[in-house]
Scaffold this active site. Structure first.
Site, PDB file in Angstrom:
ATOM      1  CD  GLU A   1      -2.584   1.141   2.707  1.00 23.03           C
ATOM      2  OE1 GLU A   1      -3.517   1.935   2.849  1.00 23.03           O
ATOM      3  OE2 GLU A   1      -2.275   0.280   3.574  1.00 23.03           O
TER       4      GLU A   1
ATOM      5  CE  LYS B   1      -7.129   1.253   3.507  1.00 24.32           C
ATOM      6  NZ  LYS B   1      -5.873   1.609   4.204  1.00 24.32           N
TER       7      LYS B   1
ATOM      8  CB  CYS C   1      -4.384  -1.985   4.259  1.00 26.33           C
ATOM      9  SG  CYS C   1      -3.541  -2.229   5.860  1.00 26.33           S
TER      10      CYS C   1
END
Length: 549
Positions: A41, A112, A148
């Site tokens: 990330e 994300k 994540c």
């Protein structure tokens, strides 16, 4: 399909170095005839970039770096993390994005969805959450690509006052409706000594729940307070770990997708917590110095256990030739403390100088005696000694270009058992997230093969040695009790009443809690603290300084 997971150590804002590492990994993956190489990330800029994300030129450098890396992606695909400018006129300026690179350009983007806004995370400050869910297709495989926190929608909660679930949707649930062949999660997941097992369980449970292989890529290294342990992994559709990268070191994993489910599982590579803490602190010190452009450290070596553990960690992280210490005894320093400090310095083969402070202290007392006339000696005189030492250590730091390491532990920081502008000086707090009871365990771990820290340093009663026959227990509960109370109040967020119900003496609990609350102003002025627990002082714990609570 052959996939390489690249676990690298990134330097925030060092686009040239980050790109160079990533391009070398891509070229190495090509030499293995890999089809895809995966990075973590925000890898192009390093994590966490904080308010650099608000600078237009920083974002442009990120975009330029992605374009540069893409040129290497001919005959191979890559997934890299970076910020993306939000094309819509509403919402935050940026998305936290995974870029799919192929044929020399950006082929696809995945944004994300779940933006953590707790503890050390503040992503909603910068990023707009994703609302579109699409699979990534590379060759003939369909990939559920997440970033994540997107797989932490049902994470366990350690806080005593928190919801069971933080989020109202699951990105993986959305993606699974499109029937992916496998999943990839690119992460920047910081270390804590409890996090390694929790993180592994999260990935394993997702693979088991959705019955597909899961590939997880984390970064490694340290960026000031935050330390990243890596531990990237491959998990089969039954939830078994088949491949795991090293902890605290750059590494890569090369896997054949079709062979993941037939591969034998490997025992999880998990060291004991005290080894993990030691390795994390060493990595934290090493990266802080390297990334700041410094090489040499200094500290005050007292003969006590905190400075002993700190200097041992510094010597391992930086090399013995890059550590220099001062022994600064006063008239209250015991002979055995001076001997312990000398023995430790010689065991480590580091340079040391002995600079007695008695005469300097007497000069202070003489100069202030007309003003202090009629006043009994108290903590003022103790603090003067600490500040003399702090001044001398800063003098050595300035003269030789060393960084002064702070040696205070978490127990002391919690209850304010330290002197501002004295023993709380320093450019980096090494043990500020390590309770005193764990400092003793670290000492034993450091001595696991031979005696480095003198045994007397470990077994003698802790003392600041600022007045005759002083011991920490004169002012504080025994550390076994104090640390247990502090852990419940700080990490578990329990109320004093809940802690008392756990069997702790009411007076001890109320005193400890009062000391924690009233010393927030001191912690506000401490150096950056290496984070090894689930709740460290600093960026992950924000308390008002002027609160009546």
């Amino acid at each position: 399909m052959k996939i390489v997971l690249a676990q690298l150590n990134y330097h925030i804002g060092n686009f040239e170095a980050n790109a160079d590492k990533m391009i070398k990994s891509i070229e190495a993956a090509k030499s293995e005839a890999a089809d895809l190489v995966v990075f973590s990330e925000l890898s192009v800029c390093g994590y966490p970039p904080y308010d650099l994300l608000e600078r237009k030129e920083f974002i442009q450098s990120c975009i330029d770096t992605i374009d540069l890396i893409a040129k290497s992606c001919v005959g191979i695909s890559a997934i890299v993390g970076g910020p993306e400018i939000n094309p819509e006129p509403q919402g935050k300026n940026l998305f936290n994005t995974a870029y799919v690179l192929e044929d020399g350009k950006v082929k696809q983007i995945v944004r994300k969805t779940l933006l953590p806004n707790y503890d050390v995370f503040d992503e909603y400050r910068y990023f707009q959450p994703n609302i579109l869910f699409e699979l990534v297709k590379i060759k003939d495989k369909k990939i559920a690509l997440t970033i994540c926190e997107d797989i932490w929608d049902d994470q366990p909660v350690a806080n005593a006052f928190a919801r069971d679930k933080l989020y109202t949707l699951s990105p993986m649930d959305k993606l699974m409706q499109q029937k992916p062949d496998f999943a990839i999660n690119i992460a920047a997941s910081p270390f804590s000594y409890t996090q390694v097992d929790i993180r592994r369980d999260i990935v394993r449970n997702k693979a088991r729940q959705y019955k597909i292989p899961f590939l997880y890529v984390n970064q490694v290294g340290a960026n000031t307070e935050l330390i990243f342990d890596g531990n990237s992994m491959v998990v089969n559709s039954r939830g078994d770990v088949t491949h795991q990268a090293c902890a605290f070191n750059e590494d890569s994993l090369s896997v054949e997708l079709d062979a993941i489910d037939s591969a034998s599982s490997t025992p999880p590579k998990t060291a004991k917590p005290i080894q993990l803490i030691n390795d994390a602190l060493v990595a934290g010190v090493r990266d802080y110095f390297q990334k700041m452009g410094f090489s040499k450290a200094t500290l005050g070596l007292s003969g006590g256990i905190d400075s002993a553990v700190t200097v041992a960690i510094a010597a391992e992280a930086l090399g013995k030739e890059n550590v220099r210490v001062l022994l600064l005894p006063s008239q209250y320093s015991s002979d055995h403390s001076i001997k312990d400090a000398v023995d430790l310095a010689e065991n480590l083969d580091i340079q040391y100088n002995i600079v007695p402070i008695k005469e300097i202290f007497n000069s202070y007392n003489y100069l202030m005696s007309p003003i202090f006339e009629g006043k009994e000696a108290d903590v003022t005189e103790e603090n003067i000694q600490a500040r003399i030492r702090g001044t001398l250590l800063m003098a050595l730091s300035n003269k030789f270009g060393h960084i002064l390491l702070n040696t205070s532990n978490k127990s002391e920081a919690a209850v304010g058992y330290g002197t501002l502008y004295g023993d709380m000086n320093g450019g980096l707090s090494v043990l500020g997230d390590v309770y005193k009871t764990d400092v003793f365990k670290l000492a034993r771990y450091i001595n696991r093969d031979k005696e480095i820290i003198p045994e007397n340093t470990i077994v003698k009663p802790p003392s600041a040695e600022l007045r005759p026959d002083q011991k920490d227990s004169d002012s504080l509960p025994d550390y076994d009790v104090l640390d247990a109370v502090l852990f419940r109040y700080i990490e578990k967020n329990q109320s004093p009443e809940e802690i008392i119900k756990d069997g702790f003496e009411e007076e001890t609990v109320k005193k400890a809690v009062r000391l924690v609350n009233m010393n927030e102003y001191k912690r506000f002025q401490t150096p950056p603290t290496l984070r090894i627990s689930g709740k460290a002082f600093g960026i992950g714990r924000r308390m008002p300084l002027v609160a009546k609570y």
